[in-house]
Design a protein around this motif. Structure first.
Motif, PDB file in Angstrom:
ATOM      1  N   PHE A 260       9.597  -5.500  -7.326  1.00 47.23           N
ATOM      2  CA  PHE A 260       8.455  -5.879  -6.497  1.00 47.23           C
ATOM      3  C   PHE A 260       7.412  -6.640  -7.309  1.00 47.23           C
ATOM      4  CE2 PHE A 260       4.115  -4.566  -5.194  1.00 47.23           C
ATOM      5  CZ  PHE A 260       4.048  -5.269  -4.004  1.00 47.23           C
ATOM      6  N   GLN A 263       8.690 -10.080  -8.334  1.00 47.76           N
ATOM      7  CA  GLN A 263       8.671 -11.042  -7.229  1.00 47.76           C
ATOM      8  C   GLN A 263       7.254 -11.516  -6.953  1.00 47.76           C
ATOM      9  OE1 GLN A 263       9.652  -9.583  -3.246  1.00 47.76           O
ATOM     10  NE2 GLN A 263      10.830 -11.455  -2.891  1.00 47.76           N
ATOM     11  N   MET A 264       6.294 -10.603  -6.981  1.00 43.22           N
ATOM     12  CA  MET A 264       4.898 -10.986  -6.774  1.00 43.22           C
ATOM     13  C   MET A 264       4.435 -11.966  -7.849  1.00 43.22           C
ATOM     14  SD  MET A 264       2.336  -8.032  -5.545  1.00 43.22           S
ATOM     15  CE  MET A 264       1.922  -7.958  -3.808  1.00 43.22           C
ATOM     16  N   GLN A 267       5.893 -15.410  -7.196  1.00 40.63           N
ATOM     17  CA  GLN A 267       5.260 -16.091  -6.068  1.00 40.63           C
ATOM     18  C   GLN A 267       3.860 -16.562  -6.426  1.00 40.63           C
ATOM     19  OE1 GLN A 267       5.439 -13.661  -2.555  1.00 40.63           O
ATOM     20  NE2 GLN A 267       7.668 -13.692  -2.475  1.00 40.63           N
ATOM     21  N   VAL A 330       9.778  -2.817  -1.696  1.00 39.63           N
ATOM     22  CA  VAL A 330       8.323  -2.710  -1.630  1.00 39.63           C
ATOM     23  C   VAL A 330       7.955  -1.228  -1.714  1.00 39.63           C
ATOM     24  CG1 VAL A 330       8.147  -4.772  -0.188  1.00 39.63           C
ATOM     25  CG2 VAL A 330       8.178  -2.514   0.891  1.00 39.63           C
ATOM     26  N   PHE A 334       4.023   0.639   2.810  1.00 43.89           N
ATOM     27  CA  PHE A 334       3.532  -0.687   3.213  1.00 43.89           C
ATOM     28  C   PHE A 334       3.437  -0.816   4.730  1.00 43.89           C
ATOM     29  CE2 PHE A 334       3.774  -4.181  -0.249  1.00 43.89           C
ATOM     30  CZ  PHE A 334       3.010  -3.412  -1.100  1.00 43.89           C
ATOM     31  N   GLY A 383      -1.492  -3.178  -3.458  1.00 39.57           N
ATOM     32  CA  GLY A 383      -0.274  -3.986  -3.431  1.00 39.57           C
ATOM     33  C   GLY A 383      -0.036  -4.612  -2.071  1.00 39.57           C
ATOM     34  N   TYR A 384      -0.293  -3.851  -1.013  1.00 42.70           N
ATOM     35  CA  TYR A 384      -0.098  -4.399   0.337  1.00 42.70           C
ATOM     36  C   TYR A 384      -1.057  -5.563   0.601  1.00 42.70           C
ATOM     37  CZ  TYR A 384      -0.880  -5.129   5.237  1.00 42.70           C
ATOM     38  OH  TYR A 384      -1.061  -5.745   6.451  1.00 42.70           O
ATOM     39  N   GLU A 387       0.127  -8.544  -1.139  1.00 43.49           N
ATOM     40  CA  GLU A 387       1.324  -9.075  -0.472  1.00 43.49           C
ATOM     41  C   GLU A 387       0.939  -9.833   0.799  1.00 43.49           C
ATOM     42  OE1 GLU A 387       4.751 -10.077   1.495  1.00 43.49           O
ATOM     43  OE2 GLU A 387       4.425  -9.715  -0.651  1.00 43.49           O
ATOM     44  N   ARG A 391       1.816 -13.617   1.592  1.00 44.72           N
ATOM     45  CA  ARG A 391       2.488 -14.032   2.836  1.00 44.72           C
ATOM     46  C   ARG A 391       1.725 -15.182   3.477  1.00 44.72           C
ATOM     47  NH1 ARG A 391       3.534  -9.808   7.743  1.00 44.72           N
ATOM     48  NH2 ARG A 391       4.877  -8.900   6.133  1.00 44.72           N
TER      49      ARG A 391
END
Length: 420
Positions: A260, A263-264, A267, A330, A334, A383-384, A387, A391
């Motif tokens: 996770f 990936q963050m 991005q 994740v 979340f 974290g959410y 994210e 997004r």
């Protein structure tokens, strides 16, 4: 020689919702669309739609020629819709039962193709009929204001009014990615749909590419499905079943070194390559790692858009649809955070900072039922929110434009949380 389509009467030349939807559904310019008139010379009519209530204020296009299908396109799943929309659809649906006579007050959109050219070569509905077994289909579709993040959706019916599916059209980079992601999620969920407490997802009936678009045909919802109330309490058992794909829990692992976080980080670095705002995202990911890197949580899947309006009940089971943001790896919780954030942002119209506070409060109230202690709840919340901003960036980068409710306000909120 085939006559040219008259751009002055073709709704695809409009800049409103009717123009946007008709361009997505009928992209081939050999197809002629005329409102309130006859097909051009050299064309033959293959479909007719009632434009409700008018081209200037179009809300939906109702197929003509099969009264039961027309009525069903307006009345099916009406219990899931907001009261004002439900009332309008019920009124027009009653008229639709009388066929073209009942819908006569509304203008007619005629779809025609050049003589000598097979309709299957030009029309998406013909391709979809082939994909679903060859039975002729009628399509109805809603009209909404143009939005690069929205996907035109066709309601598909047989002539007797039986629902056959929903065809979602990905027409730009952002929506093509969403349609592809939902199709992949529904394929994967076939093996877990019957697991205890797991919500029932619709099936994936077909997936195809057509005229540069990605189209996924989703199974109809059960006719008797009823939506859950907007103040419905969190379905903790269902959230855990989604996170664990109906299986047992997995060992806790620290944020540092997780897929996770990797990936963050990737991005955020891609976002940074596109501008200074992305550099702020890189700093935010690094701050998240410093603050929570040693915190261990359970990682799993999430629905990605877990909100009351994407949930229903049927035959004693929870039903969940719109899996286009679903994904693995994740922190568990979340979906609970998303539920709180969207209820505040969408239902109450709260700004991002207030919606972020609602996430904290919801996790503090319900997080222990997911096995989340205080430190884990803070990780899930921070974290959410990050994210959600990523997004927002992914959609903007794919051509959907920035969500004004989340950018730059949400990034400001994230930075203040990390500095506090």
């Amino acid at each position: 020689m085939t006559a040219q389509v008259d751009a002055t009467t073709d709704p695809r030349s409009r800049t409103d919702g009717l123009g946007w939807v008709s361009r997505a559904v009928f992209p081939d310019r050999r197809v002629a669309l005329t409102v309130g008139g006859d097909p051009p010379v050299g064309h033959r009519a293959v479909a007719h739609y009632a434009v409700v209530p008018s081209p200037a204020r179009a809300r939906f296009l109702v197929p003509l020629g099969a009264p039961r299908a027309a009525a069903a396109s307006l009345l099916a799943y009406n219990a899931l819709r907001p009261p004002t929309v439900r009332a309008l659809r019920a009124a027009v649906g009653g008229l639709a039962r009388f066929g073209a006579v009942g819908l006569a007050p509304f203008p007619t959109l005629t779809v025609s193709v050049p003589a000598g050219v097979a309709a299957a070569e030009l029309l998406l509905t013909e391709r979809l009929a082939d994909a679903l077994g060859g039975t002729p289909l009628l399509a109805a579709f809603g009209v909404r204001p143009p939005d690069p993040n929205h996907k035109p959706t066709l309601q598909l019916f047989s002539a007797d009014g039986r629902p056959r599916g929903y065809a979602k059209i990905g027409w730009n980079d952002a929506t093509r990615a969403l349609v592809t992601a939902e199709a992949a999620a529904l394929r994967a969920l076939r093996t877990v749909a019957g697991a205890a407490d797991h919500p029932v997802p619709p099936g994936l009936l077909a997936e195809l590419t057509w005229a540069g678009q990605v189209v996924a045909v989703i199974e109809p919802l059960p006719p008797a499905v009823r939506g859950v109330p907007v103040d419905d309490p969190p379905r903790i058992a269902a959230l855990l079943a989604v996170a664990r794909r109906g299986g047992p829990g997995t060992p806790l692992r620290p944020l540092a070194g997780s897929a996770f976080l990797a990936q963050m980080t990737a991005q955020a670095q891609r976002a940074a390559a596109s501008g200074a705002t992305g550099a702020r995202a890189v700093d935010a990911v690094q701050a998240l790692a410093r603050r929570h890197g040693d915190t261990a949580v359970e990682f799993g899947h999430w629905h990605g858009d877990w909100v009351p309006w994407n949930l229903g009940e049927h035959a004693g089971r929870l039903v969940a649809w719109d899996w286009e943001h679903s994904g693995p790896d994740v922190p568990v919780g979340f979906d609970l955070a998303h539920d709180a954030f969207q209820r505040a942002l969408v239902l109450r119209g709260d700004p991002a900072v207030v919606a972020a506070g609602a996430v904290d409060a919801y996790l503090d109230r319900h997080g222990d039922r997911l096995g989340l202690g205080p430190a884990q709840r803070r990780l899930v919340a921070d974290g959410y929110l990050l994210e959600m901003w990523l997004r927002t960036w992914r959609l903007a980068d794919a051509g959907a434009g920035w969500n004004a409710a989340l950018h730059p306000a949400l990034l400001d909120v994230i930075e203040k949380r990390h500095s506090g």
